[in-house]
Design a protein around this motif. Structure first.
Motif, PDB file in Angstrom:
ATOM      1  N   LEU A   1       0.846  -1.193   0.000  1.00  0.00           N
ATOM      2  CA  LEU A   1       0.000   0.000   0.000  1.00  0.00           C
ATOM      3  C   LEU A   1       0.885   1.247   0.000  1.00  0.00           C
ATOM      4  O   LEU A   1       2.027   1.216   0.450  1.00  0.00           O
ATOM      5  N   ASP A   2       0.330   2.347  -0.504  1.00  0.00           N
ATOM      6  CA  ASP A   2       1.109   3.563  -0.761  1.00  0.00           C
ATOM      7  C   ASP A   2       1.170   4.438   0.488  1.00  0.00           C
ATOM      8  O   ASP A   2       0.203   5.123   0.835  1.00  0.00           O
ATOM      9  N   ILE A   3       2.315   4.411   1.172  1.00  0.00           N
ATOM     10  CA  ILE A   3       2.490   5.239   2.364  1.00  0.00           C
ATOM     11  C   ILE A   3       2.610   6.706   1.985  1.00  0.00           C
ATOM     12  O   ILE A   3       2.121   7.585   2.698  1.00  0.00           O
ATOM     13  N   SER A   4       3.260   6.996   0.857  1.00  0.00           N
ATOM     14  CA  SER A   4       3.457   8.396   0.466  1.00  0.00           C
ATOM     15  C   SER A   4       2.130   9.095   0.218  1.00  0.00           C
ATOM     16  O   SER A   4       2.022  10.307   0.379  1.00  0.00           O
ATOM     17  N   ARG A   5       1.104   8.331  -0.165  1.00  0.00           N
ATOM     18  CA  ARG A   5      -0.231   8.909  -0.374  1.00  0.00           C
ATOM     19  C   ARG A   5      -1.160   8.643   0.811  1.00  0.00           C
ATOM     20  O   ARG A   5      -2.365   8.806   0.725  1.00  0.00           O
TER      21      ARG A   5
ATOM     22  N   ASP B   1      11.963   5.773  -1.989  1.00  0.00           N
ATOM     23  CA  ASP B   1      11.314   7.082  -2.089  1.00  0.00           C
ATOM     24  C   ASP B   1      11.861   7.995  -0.995  1.00  0.00           C
ATOM     25  O   ASP B   1      11.824   7.652   0.195  1.00  0.00           O
ATOM     26  N   GLU B   2      12.370   9.151  -1.367  1.00  0.00           N
ATOM     27  CA  GLU B   2      12.984  10.058  -0.384  1.00  0.00           C
ATOM     28  C   GLU B   2      11.970  10.605   0.610  1.00  0.00           C
ATOM     29  O   GLU B   2      12.342  11.125   1.663  1.00  0.00           O
ATOM     30  N   ARG B   3      10.687  10.471   0.302  1.00  0.00           N
ATOM     31  CA  ARG B   3       9.659  10.933   1.233  1.00  0.00           C
ATOM     32  C   ARG B   3       9.428   9.943   2.366  1.00  0.00           C
ATOM     33  O   ARG B   3       8.724  10.265   3.335  1.00  0.00           O
ATOM     34  N   LEU B   4      10.002   8.751   2.265  1.00  0.00           N
ATOM     35  CA  LEU B   4       9.764   7.702   3.247  1.00  0.00           C
ATOM     36  C   LEU B   4      10.995   7.476   4.110  1.00  0.00           C
ATOM     37  O   LEU B   4      12.122   7.635   3.668  1.00  0.00           O
ATOM     38  N   ALA B   5      10.748   7.090   5.354  1.00  0.00           N
ATOM     39  CA  ALA B   5      11.822   6.751   6.298  1.00  0.00           C
ATOM     40  C   ALA B   5      11.665   5.291   6.691  1.00  0.00           C
ATOM     41  O   ALA B   5      10.546   4.803   6.858  1.00  0.00           O
ATOM     42  N   GLY B   6      12.798   4.584   6.828  1.00  0.00           N
ATOM     43  CA  GLY B   6      12.734   3.170   7.153  1.00  0.00           C
ATOM     44  C   GLY B   6      13.608   2.805   8.338  1.00  0.00           C
ATOM     45  O   GLY B   6      14.639   3.431   8.595  1.00  0.00           O
ATOM     46  N   ARG B   7      13.166   1.785   9.071  1.00  0.00           N
ATOM     47  CA  ARG B   7      13.944   1.225  10.179  1.00  0.00           C
ATOM     48  C   ARG B   7      14.129  -0.268   9.896  1.00  0.00           C
ATOM     49  O   ARG B   7      13.158  -1.010   9.746  1.00  0.00           O
ATOM     50  N   LYS B   8      15.382  -0.697   9.840  1.00  0.00           N
ATOM     51  CA  LYS B   8      15.671  -2.094   9.535  1.00  0.00           C
ATOM     52  C   LYS B   8      15.396  -2.971  10.747  1.00  0.00           C
ATOM     53  O   LYS B   8      15.833  -2.685  11.859  1.00  0.00           O
ATOM     54  N   LEU B   9      14.678  -4.073  10.511  1.00  0.00           N
ATOM     55  CA  LEU B   9      14.362  -5.028  11.558  1.00  0.00           C
ATOM     56  C   LEU B   9      15.174  -6.306  11.336  1.00  0.00           C
ATOM     57  O   LEU B   9      16.237  -6.268  10.735  1.00  0.00           O
ATOM     58  N   SER B  10      14.671  -7.424  11.804  1.00  0.00           N
ATOM     59  CA  SER B  10      15.400  -8.684  11.684  1.00  0.00           C
ATOM     60  C   SER B  10      15.262  -9.286  10.292  1.00  0.00           C
ATOM     61  O   SER B  10      14.372  -8.929   9.520  1.00  0.00           O
ATOM     62  N   ARG B  11      16.132 -10.247   9.991  1.00  0.00           N
ATOM     63  CA  ARG B  11      16.032 -11.014   8.763  1.00  0.00           C
ATOM     64  C   ARG B  11      14.858 -11.985   8.882  1.00  0.00           C
ATOM     65  O   ARG B  11      14.572 -12.520   9.960  1.00  0.00           O
ATOM     66  N   VAL B  12      14.164 -12.198   7.772  1.00  0.00           N
ATOM     67  CA  VAL B  12      13.050 -13.141   7.722  1.00  0.00           C
ATOM     68  C   VAL B  12      13.466 -14.333   6.865  1.00  0.00           C
ATOM     69  O   VAL B  12      13.974 -14.157   5.757  1.00  0.00           O
TER      70      VAL B  12
ATOM     71  N   HIS C   1      15.048 -12.444   3.456  1.00  0.00           N
ATOM     72  CA  HIS C   1      15.109 -11.001   3.185  1.00  0.00           C
ATOM     73  C   HIS C   1      15.097 -10.222   4.498  1.00  0.00           C
ATOM     74  O   HIS C   1      14.707 -10.739   5.546  1.00  0.00           O
ATOM     75  N   ASP C   2      15.543  -8.971   4.411  1.00  0.00           N
ATOM     76  CA  ASP C   2      15.437  -8.062   5.544  1.00  0.00           C
ATOM     77  C   ASP C   2      14.015  -7.549   5.640  1.00  0.00           C
ATOM     78  O   ASP C   2      13.308  -7.426   4.632  1.00  0.00           O
ATOM     79  N   GLN C   3      13.593  -7.241   6.844  1.00  0.00           N
ATOM     80  CA  GLN C   3      12.288  -6.617   7.046  1.00  0.00           C
ATOM     81  C   GLN C   3      12.491  -5.173   7.483  1.00  0.00           C
ATOM     82  O   GLN C   3      13.352  -4.886   8.323  1.00  0.00           O
ATOM     83  N   TRP C   4      11.710  -4.271   6.894  1.00  0.00           N
ATOM     84  CA  TRP C   4      11.818  -2.843   7.181  1.00  0.00           C
ATOM     85  C   TRP C   4      10.485  -2.306   7.676  1.00  0.00           C
ATOM     86  O   TRP C   4       9.416  -2.683   7.183  1.00  0.00           O
ATOM     87  N   LEU C   5      10.574  -1.427   8.642  1.00  0.00           N
ATOM     88  CA  LEU C   5       9.426  -0.696   9.159  1.00  0.00           C
ATOM     89  C   LEU C   5       9.469   0.694   8.523  1.00  0.00           C
ATOM     90  O   LEU C   5      10.443   1.424   8.695  1.00  0.00           O
ATOM     91  N   VAL C   6       8.423   1.064   7.767  1.00  0.00           N
ATOM     92  CA  VAL C   6       8.473   2.254   6.927  1.00  0.00           C
ATOM     93  C   VAL C   6       7.313   3.198   7.270  1.00  0.00           C
ATOM     94  O   VAL C   6       6.176   2.759   7.498  1.00  0.00           O
ATOM     95  N   THR C   7       7.604   4.491   7.280  1.00  0.00           N
ATOM     96  CA  THR C   7       6.577   5.510   7.440  1.00  0.00           C
ATOM     97  C   THR C   7       6.993   6.741   6.649  1.00  0.00           C
ATOM     98  O   THR C   7       8.082   6.799   6.074  1.00  0.00           O
ATOM     99  N   HIS C   8       6.113   7.730   6.605  1.00  0.00           N
ATOM    100  CA  HIS C   8       6.411   8.961   5.878  1.00  0.00           C
ATOM    101  C   HIS C   8       7.351   9.840   6.698  1.00  0.00           C
ATOM    102  O   HIS C   8       7.250   9.894   7.930  1.00  0.00           O
ATOM    103  N   GLN C   9       8.271  10.512   6.010  1.00  0.00           N
ATOM    104  CA  GLN C   9       9.205  11.407   6.701  1.00  0.00           C
ATOM    105  C   GLN C   9       8.472  12.444   7.548  1.00  0.00           C
ATOM    106  O   GLN C   9       8.927  12.802   8.643  1.00  0.00           O
ATOM    107  N   ASP C  10       7.330  12.932   7.041  1.00  0.00           N
ATOM    108  CA  ASP C  10       6.610  13.990   7.753  1.00  0.00           C
ATOM    109  C   ASP C  10       5.810  13.457   8.936  1.00  0.00           C
ATOM    110  O   ASP C  10       5.359  14.242   9.767  1.00  0.00           O
TER     111      ASP C  10
END
Length: 282
Positions: A132-136, A150-161, A242-251
């Motif tokens: 789903l589109d976090i930027s929108r 996407d430069e509008r998004l921020a990510g936090r690396k979690l554990s490997r899956v 694969h790595d798992q990432w937790l992603v949200t909008h920069q704003d």
């Protein structure tokens, strides 16, 4: 900047436009028309003496000064919310989270930890295999299998899956096939073709069938290892790791309720992964 001309309503409209990325979605959120919001944003820029937006066909993008204003107003908004907060459910901020079937299943077992004690946020899990589109702002927080580009998004690396086959000890060693657009389902389709004991369209159903002793299920190890009725029936599959990432909008990532949710999600997952690895017999 002539501070006496700036209306608080215009600043609230600014927050809606900044967070939604355009006039139309902000109009739906505020009940004002896109034309009214566009006019109010031009007035706000004039009164503040700042260019807050870059306007283009895709929507409204924040300038550097716009991002600064958003951050400052977010702090003010958070203080106002804390001062005026009530304890009923309707006033708790809603955080929408998109997660695949397996991650959602894991997280729902820790719902009280995620919402807080006493609860200070409301969670809406959008369990979907598609991205789903976090930027929108389709969701506020999403789980991804790669770093956001996407430069509008921020990510936090979690554990490997990792993924592996699981079954009950007395189950036939024949695959339960999931028909879905996911890497694991595509790998299984490529590997076994039509040679399956059963086909299902919901990933959760393959776990149910495996628990019933009907065959092999391809599961992430954080799910399979947590099932005492199941055992690993083979090695992990390198192509699916694969790595798992937790992603949200920069704003959004500095909003207090979003920050709390991000931290709690990361803590819950770190604890669950550690528990699974510690207790795993393999």
């Amino acid at each position: 900047m002539n501070g006496t001309n700036i209306k608080w309503d215009d600043l609230q409209f600014f927050l809606a436009v900044a967070r939604s990325g355009g006039l139309s979605p902000a109009a739906r959120a505020t009940g004002s028309s896109p034309a009214t919001l566009g006019r109010r944003m031009r007035t706000l820029e004039h009164d503040m003496g700042r260019e807050l937006f870059i306007r283009h066909d895709r929507g409204y993008e924040l300038t550097t000064e716009g991002r600064t204003l958003l951050s400052e107003l977010t702090d003010v908004e958070a203080r106002i919310v804390r001062l005026t907060a009530k304890t009923d459910d309707a006033t708790r901020p809603l955080v929408k989270i998109s997660a695949g079937t397996w991650t959602a299943l894991l997280l729902l077992n820790s719902l009280d930890t995620l919402t807080g004690t006493p609860a200070d946020i409301r969670l809406r899990f959008v369990s979907a295999e598609e991205v789903l589109d976090i930027s929108r702002r389709e969701v506020v927080i999403g789980f991804r299998n790669r770093r956001p580009s996407d430069e509008r998004l921020a990510g936090r690396k979690l554990s490997r899956v990792e993924f592996a086959p699981y079954a009950r000890a007395d189950a036939p060693r024949k695959w339960i096939k999931v028909l879905a657009d996911t890497p694991s389902a595509r790998w299984l389709d490529k590997t076994i073709g039509k040679d399956a004991v059963c086909e299902v369209t919901s990933p959760r159903n393959c776990l149910d069938l495996a628990l019933a002793g009907r065959g092999l299920a391809l599961l992430p190890t954080f799910i399979g290892d947590a099932q005492p009725e199941l055992e690993r029936a083979g090695a992990t599959i390198p192509e699916l790791t694969h790595d798992q990432w937790l992603v949200t909008h920069q704003d959004d990532r500095h909003l207090p309720h979003v920050r709390r949710t991000l931290d709690r999600l990361a803590d819950v997952l770190a604890g669950q992964y550690h528990h699974v690895k510690r207790d795993s017999a393999v």
